[in-house]
Structure formats: structure tokens, C-alpha cells
Design an enzyme around this catalytic site. Sequence first.
Site, PDB file in Angstrom:
ATOM      1  N   GLU A  54       0.735  -1.416  -0.009  1.00  0.00           N
ATOM      2  CA  GLU A  54       0.026  -0.142  -0.082  1.00  0.00           C
ATOM      3  C   GLU A  54       0.844   1.278   0.042  1.00  0.00           C
ATOM      4  OE1 GLU A  54      -0.274  -2.633   1.929  1.00  0.00           O
ATOM      5  OE2 GLU A  54      -2.015  -2.882   2.839  1.00  0.00           O
ATOM      6  N   CYS A  77      -2.489  -3.775   7.214  1.00  0.00           N
ATOM      7  CA  CYS A  77      -2.254  -4.063   8.461  1.00  0.00           C
ATOM      8  C   CYS A  77      -2.499  -2.751   9.502  1.00  0.00           C
ATOM      9  CB  CYS A  77      -0.633  -4.347   8.787  1.00  0.00           C
ATOM     10  SG  CYS A  77       0.326  -2.825   8.298  1.00  0.00           S
ATOM     11  N   ALA A 155      11.430 -36.145  -8.293  1.00  0.00           N
ATOM     12  CA  ALA A 155      11.364 -36.366  -9.776  1.00  0.00           C
ATOM     13  C   ALA A 155      11.462 -37.769  -9.666  1.00  0.00           C
ATOM     14  CB  ALA A 155      12.803 -35.869 -10.389  1.00  0.00           C
ATOM     15  N   ARG A 208      20.097 -21.664  -8.610  1.00  0.00           N
ATOM     16  CA  ARG A 208      21.279 -21.155  -9.771  1.00  0.00           C
ATOM     17  C   ARG A 208      20.736 -21.490 -11.110  1.00  0.00           C
ATOM     18  NH1 ARG A 208      22.483 -26.087  -7.570  1.00  0.00           N
ATOM     19  NH2 ARG A 208      22.773 -27.533  -9.094  1.00  0.00           N
TER      20      ARG A 208
END
Length: 351
Positions: A54, A77, A155, A208
Site C-alpha cells: 500500500e 495491517c 522427480a 542457480r
Amino acid sequence: MVTEDEAMRRAIALAARGLGTTSPNPVVGCLLLSAAGEVVGEGFHAYAGGPHAEIVALAQAGDRAQGGTAVVTLEPCNHTGRTGPCAQALIAAGIRRVVIAVDDPTPVAAGGAATLRAAGVEITTGVRRQEAESGNVAWLTAVRRGRPYVTWKYAATLDGRSAAADGTSMWITSEPARRDVHRLRSTVDAIVAGVGTVLADDPQLTVRDLRDGSLAIKQPLRVVVDSAGRTPGKARVRDAAAETWIATADALGAGPDGHVDLSALLRELFARGVRAVLLEGGPTLAGAFLAAGLVDRVVGYVAPKLLGDGRTALVDAGVTTIADAIDLDFTDITQIGPDLRFTASLRPKEA
Ligand SMILES: NC(=O)c1ccc[n+]([C@@H]2O[C@H](COP(=O)([O-])OP(=O)(O)OC[C@H]3O[C@@H](n4cnc5c(N)ncnc54)[C@H](OP(=O)(O)O)[C@@H]3O)[C@@H](O)[C@H]2O)c1
């Protein structure tokens, strides 16, 4: 002229630019519309301690914010932390209306909407809430649960193997998929791996550029979960590329199985300001996290390869019968080079 809905979509996209650098704060985006509905300022929270979204947008808008509308992904906030309260700044700038996607769940910062209302500012909440929640899912989950949001990434081959029978595992997936892993790493605060993976692969666990190996400016904390402190002195995770914590049972306590207490590990990471964790395995540690109910999301990179033998991607997640299978919902499936990346959220266990 943009609609408030369009402005919120843009604010959510802006917020995402802060992913990986704002913890322990949330990502937040903000658009300011003039009284005539023109965009006069935009901003996002870029790093903890830096100006809130903001404030960045107000600085851009200057006087043009007077009488206008602020469109914000998270309730402004209400407290003075490292920066002043945004609710007061919006009031001081003469904002008439504030459109909010998600209420702030933290007791210390919440109350901004009430302060704004008390000052006569019109408030609308819940605009594109689901989209904004999912953009901030790590932070929201972390503050609601008091532990970091955990993404288990792995993976595997099409038949679910993470290493071949002889133990070789580099590289199962293609370079585009591995580049995507580095992008994923750049969005988290800590990368966690078991000592088994460190001993087997000696990974760097850094963010990286795969073309030249150059390191990103901001590196997540590297965490090796290593009950007895077996990480070799020369392991690459101990180099100077990023900060590393060897998390031992001496420091955190052990569960009944003698291994590091994983809940204590996450509590300690939360206390250090970590809100998003990428759990990079291997299969044993991932199984232990899943068995303890400490994984929120799974990102799997699946290569069109078959091994038929070798290490499975997951070992012992505490499931022995199909009725106890861990249920997930796919939230995204994308082809990356020759591989598939799927993202799935764990379904909360029914009480
Ligand atoms: N394809 C992929 O995505 C992928 C990713 C990572 C690894 N891998 C492969 O996985 C293999 C290594 O797997 P791994 O299963 O041996 O290693 P791991 O899961 O990385 O590490 C297992 C070790 O973590 C330690 N640990 C600490 N706290 C634990 C807890 N609460 N519960 C369970 N374990 C805890 C244990 O050793 P202590 O008790 O001594 O602490 C345990 O032996 C390698 O071949 C690697 O290439 C594949």
C-alpha cells in the site's frame, strides 16, 4: 478505467513477485484507483522490512489517491512493526474505499479493516478471495498452523522410480524440468533434504542458473535432517554458497524411532522466520514427513522413462492398506519439455 475485479487480478499478480523474499511476511499486492477509476499507483511487498504494498502504491499516486479506492490482496495491517500501519496511511491519503481479497488471520496485524471503517472508509472484502488465498497459500497455512508450509518435490520415472537399480539417479528429468526446480526453489525460504540424499548425491541445494552455474542473490536456508550428524565435512551443502543448518537429534530431540523429531524441526524453522519449505527428499525422509501429516503439497516431475527396478520415489509413508492411502487433489498439470509436472494438494484428514 479498470474494474475493481480487474484491479484485484493485477494486484494478485503483483503480489506473486514477492514470493521467496517476504518471509516471515506475506506476499501482498495493491492497486490504487483514482476517484474516476484510473490506475494511479501500484505496488507489492518485495522483502521483509521493506515498504508494504500500500505504501509503495501511495507513494506513486501522491495526491491522485485522494478520494480513490485501494484494491489490496490482504487486509491492510493495523500495527507498527518495522514499518507503520498501512490502515492509517490509507486514511491519511484520503482513500474513500478499500477492496480486500483476504482478511489478515494474524492477531498482531489484523484489525486494519475495522480501523478503516471507523474512519468512514467503505470496505468490501472477499473479492477474488480464492485466487488471492492460493497466491499466499504458504504464508496463510504457516500462520494458521504455526509451522511452515511444506511442499514435497520429487522427480521420478513413469513407473515411479527415483533411482535406478545401481543407485544412479542423475538425471531422471530433462534440463527444462530441472530449471523449473530452481524457479520453485527461489519461491521458498528453506530447502530440506535427508542425510541419505547428501551421502548419495552430494547435492548443492542452491538456486542457480543451470547454464553457467551462477547463484541467485537470495538463497534459501539449506537444511540437512541428520539425526547423528553424519554429513561429511566436505559435503557441498557446507560450502559458502548459502547458509546451512545440519539439524540433528541432539538439537531437536528424537522421535520413538530415534530419528530427528520432524515436528520440532518445523517449529524451529517457523521460529527462524521460515514460512515455506521445499522438501527435496529423498524417499525415506519424504515418507516420514507424509506419515507425520507434515506435507501440504506435492510437486512431481515425471519423466517418460521406465526403469522397472530401483528406488521408489517414496518409502514407507505409514500406509499399509488402500483405505489409508493419502488422498490428494491435482491443482495443476503442465508439460515441461518432455516431462510432466504435476502439483497436488493433500486433502485435510477427516476428523
Ligand atoms: N528423484 C528424486 O526426486 C530424489 C530426491 C532426493 C533423493 N533421491 C535419491 O534418494 C536416495 C537417498 O534416499 P534415502 O531415502 O536414502 O535418503 P533420505 O530420505 O534423503 O534420507 C534418509 C535419512 O534421513 C535421516 N532422517 C532424519 N530424521 C528422519 C526422520 N524423522 N525420519 C526418517 N529419516 C530421517 C535418516 O538418517 P539418520 O537417522 O542418520 O538421520 C535417514 O536414513 C538417493 O539415491 C537419491 O539419489 C531422489
